[in-house]
Enzyme design. Structure first.
Site, PDB file in Angstrom:
ATOM      1  N   HIS A 101       0.822  -1.226   0.000  1.00  9.79           N
ATOM      2  CA  HIS A 101       0.000   0.000   0.000  1.00  9.79           C
ATOM      3  C   HIS A 101       0.848   1.264   0.000  1.00  9.79           C
ATOM      4  O   HIS A 101       0.336   2.347  -0.263  1.00  9.79           O
ATOM      5  CB  HIS A 101      -0.918   0.000   1.225  1.00  9.79           C
ATOM      6  CG  HIS A 101      -2.009  -1.028   1.136  1.00  9.79           C
ATOM      7  ND1 HIS A 101      -3.315  -0.722   0.859  1.00  9.79           N
ATOM      8  CD2 HIS A 101      -1.973  -2.386   1.254  1.00  9.79           C
ATOM      9  CE1 HIS A 101      -4.045  -1.822   0.824  1.00  9.79           C
ATOM     10  NE2 HIS A 101      -3.252  -2.860   1.063  1.00  9.79           N
ATOM     11  N   ASP A 156       3.451   9.451  -0.801  1.00  6.98           N
ATOM     12  CA  ASP A 156       2.225   8.746  -0.385  1.00  6.98           C
ATOM     13  C   ASP A 156       1.958   7.625  -1.387  1.00  6.98           C
ATOM     14  O   ASP A 156       2.024   7.869  -2.601  1.00  6.98           O
ATOM     15  CB  ASP A 156       1.056   9.744  -0.409  1.00  6.98           C
ATOM     16  CG  ASP A 156       0.010   9.475   0.673  1.00  6.98           C
ATOM     17  OD1 ASP A 156      -0.142   8.316   1.059  1.00  6.98           O
ATOM     18  OD2 ASP A 156      -0.636  10.440   1.107  1.00  6.98           O
TER      19      ASP A 156
HETATM   20  P1  ADQ Z   1      -3.036   6.132   4.862  1.00  4.23           P
HETATM   21  O1  ADQ Z   1      -1.636   6.609   5.035  1.00  4.23           O
HETATM   22  O2  ADQ Z   1      -3.820   5.947   6.087  1.00  4.23           O
HETATM   23  O3  ADQ Z   1      -3.103   4.782   4.008  1.00  4.23           O
HETATM   24  P2  ADQ Z   1      -4.997   7.460   3.001  1.00  4.23           P
HETATM   25  O4  ADQ Z   1      -4.946   6.724   1.722  1.00  4.23           O
HETATM   26  O5  ADQ Z   1      -5.169   8.933   2.822  1.00  4.23           O
HETATM   27  O6  ADQ Z   1      -3.704   7.268   3.884  1.00  4.23           O
HETATM   28  O7  ADQ Z   1      -6.197   6.889   3.845  1.00  4.23           O
HETATM   29  C1  ADQ Z   1      -6.612   7.497   5.047  1.00  4.23           C
HETATM   30  C2  ADQ Z   1      -8.018   7.021   5.377  1.00  4.23           C
HETATM   31  O8  ADQ Z   1      -8.324   7.454   6.695  1.00  4.23           O
HETATM   32  C3  ADQ Z   1      -9.057   7.612   4.440  1.00  4.23           C
HETATM   33  O9  ADQ Z   1      -9.984   6.621   4.091  1.00  4.23           O
HETATM   34  C4  ADQ Z   1      -9.702   8.732   5.271  1.00  4.23           C
HETATM   35  O10 ADQ Z   1     -11.066   8.919   5.003  1.00  4.23           O
HETATM   36  C5  ADQ Z   1      -9.525   8.211   6.684  1.00  4.23           C
HETATM   37  N1  ADQ Z   1      -9.381   9.357   7.619  1.00  4.23           N
HETATM   38  C6  ADQ Z   1      -8.474  10.340   7.577  1.00  4.23           C
HETATM   39  N2  ADQ Z   1      -8.667  11.216   8.576  1.00  4.23           N
HETATM   40  C7  ADQ Z   1      -9.719  10.769   9.266  1.00  4.23           C
HETATM   41  C8  ADQ Z   1     -10.405  11.215  10.452  1.00  4.23           C
HETATM   42  N3  ADQ Z   1     -10.046  12.311  11.129  1.00  4.23           N
HETATM   43  N4  ADQ Z   1     -11.441  10.472  10.872  1.00  4.23           N
HETATM   44  C9  ADQ Z   1     -11.819   9.353  10.221  1.00  4.23           C
HETATM   45  N5  ADQ Z   1     -11.203   8.881   9.128  1.00  4.23           N
HETATM   46  C10 ADQ Z   1     -10.172   9.577   8.659  1.00  4.23           C
HETATM   47  C11 ADQ Z   1      -2.138   3.887   3.407  1.00  4.23           C
HETATM   48  C12 ADQ Z   1      -1.120   4.541   2.482  1.00  4.23           C
HETATM   49  C13 ADQ Z   1      -1.817   5.352   1.425  1.00  4.23           C
HETATM   50  C14 ADQ Z   1      -2.806   4.457   0.664  1.00  4.23           C
HETATM   51  C15 ADQ Z   1      -3.693   3.690   1.617  1.00  4.23           C
HETATM   52  C16 ADQ Z   1      -4.534   2.645   0.879  1.00  4.23           C
HETATM   53  O11 ADQ Z   1      -0.226   5.360   3.220  1.00  4.23           O
HETATM   54  O12 ADQ Z   1      -0.888   5.928   0.534  1.00  4.23           O
HETATM   55  O13 ADQ Z   1      -3.611   5.278  -0.151  1.00  4.23           O
HETATM   56  O14 ADQ Z   1      -2.933   3.000   2.592  1.00  4.23           O
HETATM   57  O15 ADQ Z   1      -3.737   1.815   0.094  1.00  4.23           O
END
Ligand code: ADQ
Length: 503
Positions: free
Chosen positions: A169, A381
């Site tokens: 990921h 990311d």
């Molecule tokens: P993350 O680093 O966690 O994931 P991201 O892809 O942006 O990054 O996902 C974050 C998730 O958390 C999103 O679904 C978002 O809605 C949720 N989220 C963020 N802030 C929140 C809050 N305050 N309350 C509730 N929910 C919240 C890792 C990798 C990424 C990759 C994903 C999936 O680092 O690059 O996109 O896995 O493969």
């Protein structure tokens, strides 16, 4: 499209549910995150087991609670017990203080403690045993993420005959970065024990292949469009690009609901209809939160006419708070927020609204809908699902996405979004300004394009593509491998010598 005859055995470091103690009693709570949401859609079409750590609780209590939580689902949960020491050295240590910073190009944040490596191996073996115990040769064991890079090797060692696949990921670094890892060769060779390896972007896939070329020169690679096939000692591994996505229709429908619309209108009203810039991130040093705040400060200094008219809402979800780097980041972010608010706040206007907590899906969608701009400034990311979620929630097609070029999402969204270099603070400020003054027709044209892309490339198509690639991979375990052959077997006799190079 090949269908899975057996069951899907999904394996991840954490389960999507976690046992926590409330008033002295163990209770299961839903753990948030991109992976849980993504896999949720997959289980609609397949059945099986989700293997992972369920929280700090004894195995029997965990098993009982997980059994109850499995009722009414198409899959069950299987907990893998981890001790406090293992959590500290495997999860916080090896995964999050070595692999996470290194793979995000931040080697100075790494702590290459050799004990972390010992525990990482031990825990990967335990996950492999747990998965292998329940898998038959028709099943697919699908391992997720950097916590489980060695599991493919241990699955072979325990004699598992199931199909195997691994999806990373996070980004995969270029060779100059990856080779800093003392255990670089063991990790690459272990990854090649999976039958399918999936990366978020072509850049990650080619970085992986370049690392193999330098560090495991005995491996050979051929192009096998749309994949690469790598051969090593009688085994072959398919390597592909599978950009992860979201359940587009689900997000869009929920965002279009009356309750979300009413909530968004109410929020905008409370802000006196200021132009709303939104940041949503885990509190993580890879997400470029301080850079974004500094860019916002430049915007307000450079364009005084925007004061009183633009508000930044920064939502952060607490993350990995046991690791010192993360504690420091929180202090830095909160100091910047208070400095900027101290510099610019006037009666009736606070430039930055800051929230440090978990939000429900409804709250998140309300902010996505209320916002005019989503700002994503990750220094690096894997994908960034927030960018995609924001677009899905733009049911009136008016939002603008400002996104770092170093996210996986930028590769797909570059033609509709405003792409920035997260280290170029003035450039980010200019992009926000451009979004503020962008004509509505241009905003709509860009957002329509973004939504079309994400609607088509949604989480279901991501999962289907991965499953199809896993199930059509040839020769699960060649006989030679069972005999422990160390010889390289030329797998694709017709490939030209040029093809034999890693593409
Ligand atoms: P993350 O680093 O966690 O994931 P991201 O892809 O942006 O990054 O996902 C974050 C998730 O958390 C999103 O679904 C978002 O809605 C949720 N989220 C963020 N802030 C929140 C809050 N305050 N309350 C509730 N929910 C919240 C890792 C990798 C990424 C990759 C994903 C999936 O680092 O690059 O996109 O896995 O493969």
């Amino acid at each position: 499209m090949k269908l899975l005859e057996g069951r899907l055995i999904a394996v991840s470091n954490r389960l999507p549910v976690e046992v926590k103690f409330r008033a002295g009693h163990p209770r299961l709570s839903q753990s948030a995150g991109g992976l849980a949401t993504a896999l949720d859609s997959i289980w609609r079409n397949s059945h099986g087991v989700w293997v992972g750590w369920a929280g700090s609780v004894d195995s029997e209590t965990a098993a009982n609670l997980l059994q109850k939580a499995s009722r009414g689902r198409s899959y069950s949960f299987k907990g893998v017990p981890l001790t406090r020491d293992e959590i500290s050295k495997f999860y916080s240590g090896f995964a999050n203080e070595i692999i996470w910073p290194l793979f995000h190009d931040m080697p100075s944040r790494c702590d290459f403690d050799p004990e972390f490596w010992e525990v990482y191996q031990r825990v990967n073996r335990r996950f492999a045993q747990a998965a292998a115990e329940m898998a038959s040769s028709k099943d697919l064991i699908w391992a997720h993420d950097y916590h489980l890079m060695l599991m493919g090797k241990y699955l072979r060692e325990v004699g598992s005959t199931a199909h195997t696949g691994f999806f990373l990921h996070i980004p995969f670094p270029a060779p100059d970065m990856f080779e800093k890892l003392p255990w670089r060769r063991q990790i690459l060779r272990a990854l090649l024990q999976y039958q399918l390896l999936g990366f978020q972007t072509d850049r990650d896939r080619y970085n992986f292949l370049s690392c193999l070329e330098r560090i495991v020169p005995e491996a050979t690679s051929v192009r096998d469009d749309p994949y690469n096939t790598v051969a090593l000692e009688g085994l072959r591994t398919r390597v592909g690009t599978f950009p992860i996505s979201i359940a587009f229709e689900e997000f869009a429908n929920h965002a279009a609901s009356q309750e979300v619309e009413a909530g968004a209108n109410q929020f905008r009203h409370e802000l006196n209809n200021k132009f709303l810039v939104l940041g949503v991130d885990r509190m993580d040093y890879t997400k470029g939160i301080p850079e974004r705040l500094k860019a916002f400060r430049i915007l307000l200094r450079r364009y005084p006419e925007l004061r009183h008219r633009v508000t930044l809402l920064q939502v952060v979800v607490p993350s990995r708070e046991e690791i010192p780097n993360y504690k420091e980041l929180r202090r830095e972010v909160e100091l910047l927020v208070s400095q900027i608010n101290g510099e610019f706040t006037e009666s009736g206007w606070v430039p930055i609204h800051y929230m440090h907590r978990n939000l429900t899906r409804k709250q998140l969608l309300t902010y996505y809908r209320a916002a005019d701009i989503a700002i994503i400034t990750s220094l690096k990311d894997g994908m960034n699902l927030v960018a995609k979620e924001f677009c899905a929630a733009q049911v009136d097609e008016c939002g603008v996405v400002v996104i770092s070029e170093f996210t996986g999402a930028a590769a797909e969204l570059q033609h509709g979004a405003l792409v920035v270099n997260p280290n170029d603070l003035a450039g980010i400020a200019e992009a926000i300004y451009r979004a503020c003054v962008m004509p509505v027709e241009e905003k709509r044209a860009r957002m329509r394009l973004l939504r079309d892309i994400i609607r088509t490339h949604n989480v279901q198509s991501w999962a289907d593509a991965f499953l199809n690639a896993a199930l059509t991979t040839e020769s699960a375990i060649p006989a030679k491998a069972h005999e422990g052959s160390q010889r390289d077997i030329p797998l694709i006799a017709s490939a030209s010598s040029q093809d034999q190079r890693i593409a």
